[in-house]
Design an enzyme around this catalytic site. Structure first.
Site, PDB file in Angstrom:
ATOM      1  CE  LYS A   1      -8.735  -0.491   4.591  1.00  0.00           C
ATOM      2  NZ  LYS A   1     -10.007  -0.599   5.313  1.00  0.00           N
TER       3      LYS A   1
ATOM      4  CB  CYS B   1     -12.357   1.471   2.492  1.00  0.00           C
ATOM      5  SG  CYS B   1     -12.700   1.140   4.244  1.00  0.00           S
TER       6      CYS B   1
ATOM      7  CG  ASP C   1     -11.090  -2.747   2.609  1.00  0.00           C
ATOM      8  OD1 ASP C   1      -9.864  -2.912   2.601  1.00  0.00           O
ATOM      9  OD2 ASP C   1     -11.645  -1.944   3.386  1.00  0.00           O
TER      10      ASP C   1
HETATM   11  C1  VGL Z   1     -15.462  -0.330   5.035  1.00  0.00           C
HETATM   12  C2  VGL Z   1     -17.072   0.229   6.562  1.00  0.00           C
HETATM   13  C3  VGL Z   1     -16.349  -0.349   7.578  1.00  0.00           C
HETATM   14  C4  VGL Z   1     -14.999  -0.309   3.617  1.00  0.00           C
HETATM   15  C5  VGL Z   1     -14.715  -0.919   6.044  1.00  0.00           C
HETATM   16  O1  VGL Z   1     -14.177  -1.161   3.224  1.00  0.00           O
HETATM   17  O2  VGL Z   1     -15.473   0.573   2.861  1.00  0.00           O
HETATM   18  N1  VGL Z   1     -16.633   0.243   5.315  1.00  0.00           N
HETATM   19  N2  VGL Z   1     -15.170  -0.933   7.306  1.00  0.00           N
END
Ligand code: VGL
Ligand code: ZN
Length: 199
Positions: free
Chosen positions: A106, A151, A8
């Site tokens: 995702k 994540c 991410d």
């Molecule tokens: C994430 C919160 C919501 C992450 C993704 O990538 O850690 N955190 N969505």
């Protein structure tokens, strides 16, 4: 076979983004530099439909970073982030995405959040990443990215539970750290058998 899994590294998790993680952009260049050392490079991309159920905006009376109860358990409510097709959902512009063998998305299920690259937050709906890794003969994973305590943590713990050898490069991750979540994540990853390193 050893894969680098980059979690991410998207605009919304970098300074100026909707769910900015302090220092999120500092890890981009060193992650790029690491890619050549691995047999495979996999990127994950948080990819929510507009109005996703993890967004505080969908829960009247709730503010971002408050908790709610979902059918699958407790859920942090987030600011709207990584909405499909928006600039915030794109990878950081300096990330070497051309080197990726696979980009796995995702969080596209409107009703279930998905922190982990392997399972949605119901802990049973698979993303398909396990099958991809196994069919390529990949048994060892190094993880880096955002955010350490969400994540990266969920992905690392799930991967270890599936039998992969997992190392998390803490120096190449940055955390949200909500009410002690970073310490809890570190403990949980160690308990799961994940190796935490700083280099
Ligand atoms: C994430 C919160 C919501 C992450 C993704 O990538 O850690 N955190 N969505
Ligand atoms: Zn998300």
């Amino acid at each position: 076979m050893h894969a680098l899994v980059v979690i991410d590294v998207q605009n919304d998790f970098c300074p100026g983004g909707a769910l900015a993680v302090t220092g999120g952009d500092e890890i981009v260049a060193p992650i790029n530099a690491l890619m050549a050392d691995f047999d495979a490079v996999i990127l994950t991309q948080d990819w929510h439909p507009a109005g996703h159920s993890s967004f505080a905006s969908q829960h009247p009376g709730k503010a971002p970073m408050e908790m709610t109860e979902m059918p699958y358990g407790p859920q942090v409510l987030w600011p709207d982030h990584c909405v499909q097709g928006t600039d915030g959902a794109r990878f950081h512009p300096a990330l070497a995405t051309d080197r990726a063998d696979l980009i796995i998305r995702k969080g596209y299920n409107p009703a279930i959040d998905s922190y982990s690259a392997f399972f949605e937050n119901d802990h049973e709906t698979p993303t398909g990443l396990e099958g991809y890794l196994r069919s390529r003969g990949i048994d060892s994973l190094t993880m880096a990215g955002l955010a350490t305590d969400f994540c990266v943590n969920f992905s690392a713990v799930d991967a270890a539970g599936l039998g992969f050898a997992v190392t998390v490069r803490q120096d190449l991750c940055r955390a949200i750290d909500l009410g002690g979540s970073l310490d809890a994540a570190r403990d949980g990853m160690r308990q799961a058998g994940v190796t935490l390193t700083d280099h």
